[in-house]
Design an enzyme around this catalytic site. Structure first.
Site, PDB file in Angstrom:
ATOM      1  N   TYR A 144       0.848  -1.194   0.000  1.00 10.15           N
ATOM      2  CA  TYR A 144       0.000   0.000   0.000  1.00 10.15           C
ATOM      3  C   TYR A 144       0.879   1.239   0.000  1.00 10.15           C
ATOM      4  O   TYR A 144       1.815   1.361   0.797  1.00 10.15           O
ATOM      5  CB  TYR A 144      -0.895   0.002   1.240  1.00 10.15           C
ATOM      6  CG  TYR A 144      -1.782   1.218   1.365  1.00 10.15           C
ATOM      7  CD1 TYR A 144      -2.861   1.410   0.513  1.00 10.15           C
ATOM      8  CD2 TYR A 144      -1.540   2.173   2.341  1.00 10.15           C
ATOM      9  CE1 TYR A 144      -3.687   2.527   0.631  1.00 10.15           C
ATOM     10  CE2 TYR A 144      -2.358   3.290   2.478  1.00 10.15           C
ATOM     11  CZ  TYR A 144      -3.428   3.459   1.613  1.00 10.15           C
ATOM     12  OH  TYR A 144      -4.228   4.560   1.733  1.00 10.15           O
ATOM     13  N   ASP A 239       9.378   3.167  -0.174  1.00 16.96           N
ATOM     14  CA  ASP A 239       8.296   3.755   0.607  1.00 16.96           C
ATOM     15  C   ASP A 239       8.557   3.410   2.067  1.00 16.96           C
ATOM     16  O   ASP A 239       8.259   2.307   2.527  1.00 16.96           O
ATOM     17  CB  ASP A 239       6.953   3.213   0.135  1.00 16.96           C
ATOM     18  CG  ASP A 239       5.779   3.806   0.907  1.00 16.96           C
ATOM     19  OD1 ASP A 239       6.018   4.452   1.956  1.00 16.96           O
ATOM     20  OD2 ASP A 239       4.629   3.630   0.472  1.00 16.96           O
ATOM     21  N   LYS A 267       4.434   9.963   8.931  1.00 19.76           N
ATOM     22  CA  LYS A 267       4.223   9.529  10.306  1.00 19.76           C
ATOM     23  C   LYS A 267       5.336   9.975  11.258  1.00 19.76           C
ATOM     24  O   LYS A 267       5.258  11.033  11.862  1.00 19.76           O
ATOM     25  CB  LYS A 267       4.032   8.011  10.354  1.00 19.76           C
ATOM     26  CG  LYS A 267       2.901   7.495   9.464  1.00 19.76           C
ATOM     27  CD  LYS A 267       2.811   5.993   9.530  1.00 19.76           C
ATOM     28  CE  LYS A 267       1.822   5.413   8.538  1.00 19.76           C
ATOM     29  NZ  LYS A 267       0.426   5.733   8.849  1.00 19.76           N
TER      30      LYS A 267
END
Length: 423
Positions: A144, A239, A267
């Site tokens: 994802y 990623d 994050k």
């Protein structure tokens, strides 16, 4: 546990917010439970509106590596907010944060701050296309990369195909330029390069897959991606929205000794505030406007409150040299507790402070093997843990996150609850 107020808030929220939540996994739909509405958090604990206390292994989906409400980060945010929330103009904090990121992750020679991991990925892909002059992107089934249109795709009739949209509202034209390979399967990537090598702008990968559950890379897999992309003039994008500053001070780049061309962060880089970044080789990042032709902008990008939190977070991580060894030990302890209690009924994948328990006896090395998991068994396990004060991600296909705030007593209690569960 009491859940009356959470239930009331959820019902009320559903009249104004789709599903009553602002991110789908929060709905607890996969486990058929009422989502907990959280009121506050401190250290390793979160507390819901009904007064229930939980040992938290979601950690805001990763960034709370030091625990919740870390005093140094809270103070940094409060002081920054007192001077104004956002200016739409450069601040020194942006430079300080960029320098800290580079110190910890040297591959990030030049970077652009954004507001989320999704925005970081979307922008990095645009840079890869602009820099190479090519259109095709290779991603991996089950990985994802945020909810931008080109990344919401899945494999068609086979892995070596162009992708089809995996969400309503995504035109097929967006997905047509995304190719899907199988994570940990070298031949699937090699075949894509054999067929389309001259048209592939970049390969994007979670160096440790964490959105099909935690699936570490097979030995040599990331090295193969580095070699293939270099040989064909494509870029390699890591990623690291999950792994950045969590696997090691320099993220997966340091942990595995691989230098990608671009890295995306989210994050943790904002200390829990909405912040992300993308960056990498200076030569590649010179493509970004105003230096180059690849346009990307954001009024709130690098705002002083988020950057203050990020600076405080990264400085704390730099000062705690033994943090990652400690997190690894805790991860191993929990993994062993699951294996001891569940035996061959489960597969446990663990790396550093990331862990997943799959309710299947078969090894889980990619998305298709993850799908063999018994979702009813997971749901029963999730409910048992929740009802005994252990807060986990409400999906078989998410990670369990360990923080520095998890004490020996937290781990003892968690292992005790694990051992009391039976299928």
């Amino acid at each position: 546990m009491i859940e009356q107020k959470s239930a009331q808030l959820w019902e009320q929220s559903k009249t104004r917010i789709p599903g009553g939540v602002n991110s789908p996994v929060r709905a607890f739909r996969a486990v058929n439970r009422i989502p907990r509405f959280i009121q506050r958090a401190a250290g390793s604990k979160i507390y819901d509106v009904d007064g229930n206390e939980y040992i938290d292994y979601v950690c805001s989906w990763g960034p709370s590596i030091l625990g919740h409400a870390v005093p140094e980060i809270v103070t940094a945010v409060q002081e920054a907010a007192a001077d104004g929330l956002t200016f739409g103009a450069p601040t020194e904090k942006e430079l300080i944060l960029a320098q800290l990121v580079h110190e910890m992750m040297p591959v990030m020679e030049v970077m652009r701050l954004v507001n989320s991991g999704t925005e970081a990925v979307m922008s990095a892909i645009r840079v890869a296309r602009g820099y190479t002059g090519r259109d095709l992107i290779v991603k991996f089934e089950g990985c994802y990369h945020g909810h931008s249109d080109g990344m919401l795709v899945k494999a068609g009739s086979g892995a070596i195909t162009t992708a089809v949209p995996d969400s309503g509202g995504v035109p097929e034209g967006y997905a047509r330029n995304t190719l899907v390979a199988v994570y940990n399967d070298p031949s699937s990537v090699e075949e894509l390069f054999k067929l389309h090598g001259e048209r592939i702008a970049a390969v994007i990968v979670e160096p440790v897959a964490a959105n099909m559950g935690v699936v570490p890379p097979a030995p040599g897999f990331l090295q193969l991606l580095r070699e293939l992309t270099s040989r064909h003039g494509s870029l390699l994008i890591f990623d690291e929205v999950i792994t950045g500053f969590r696997l090691a001070p320099g993220g997966a780049c340091e942990y595995f000794g691989i230098e990608p061309d671009l890295v995306t962060l989210g994050k943790i880089v904002g200390g829990g505030m909405p912040l992300g970044a993308y960056g990498g080789r200076r030569e590649v990042m010179k493509s970004v406007s105003p230096d180059g032709t690849v346009y990307q902008a954001g009024t709130l990008a690098g705002n002083p409150v988020a950057t203050a939190a990020g600076i405080a977070m990264l400085r704390l991580l730099q000062s705690r040299k033994s943090l990652y060894e400690s997190l690894q030990r805790r991860g191993l302890k929990l993994a062993e507790a699951f294996r001891s209690s569940f035996g061959d009924r489960v597969t446990v994948n663990q790396i550093g402070s990331l862990l997943s328990v799959f309710f299947t006896s078969d090894p889980v090395t990619d998305y298709r093997s993850a799908l063999k998991s018994d979702l009813k068994a997971f749901s029963k396990y999730f409910s048992h843990m929740l009802d005994h004060g252990i807060y986990l991600a409400p999906s078989q296909f998410e990670a369990l996150f360990i923080s520095d705030a998890h004490s020996d007593e937290d781990l003892r209690r968690t292992c005790e609850v694990i051992s009391s569960f039976s299928l």
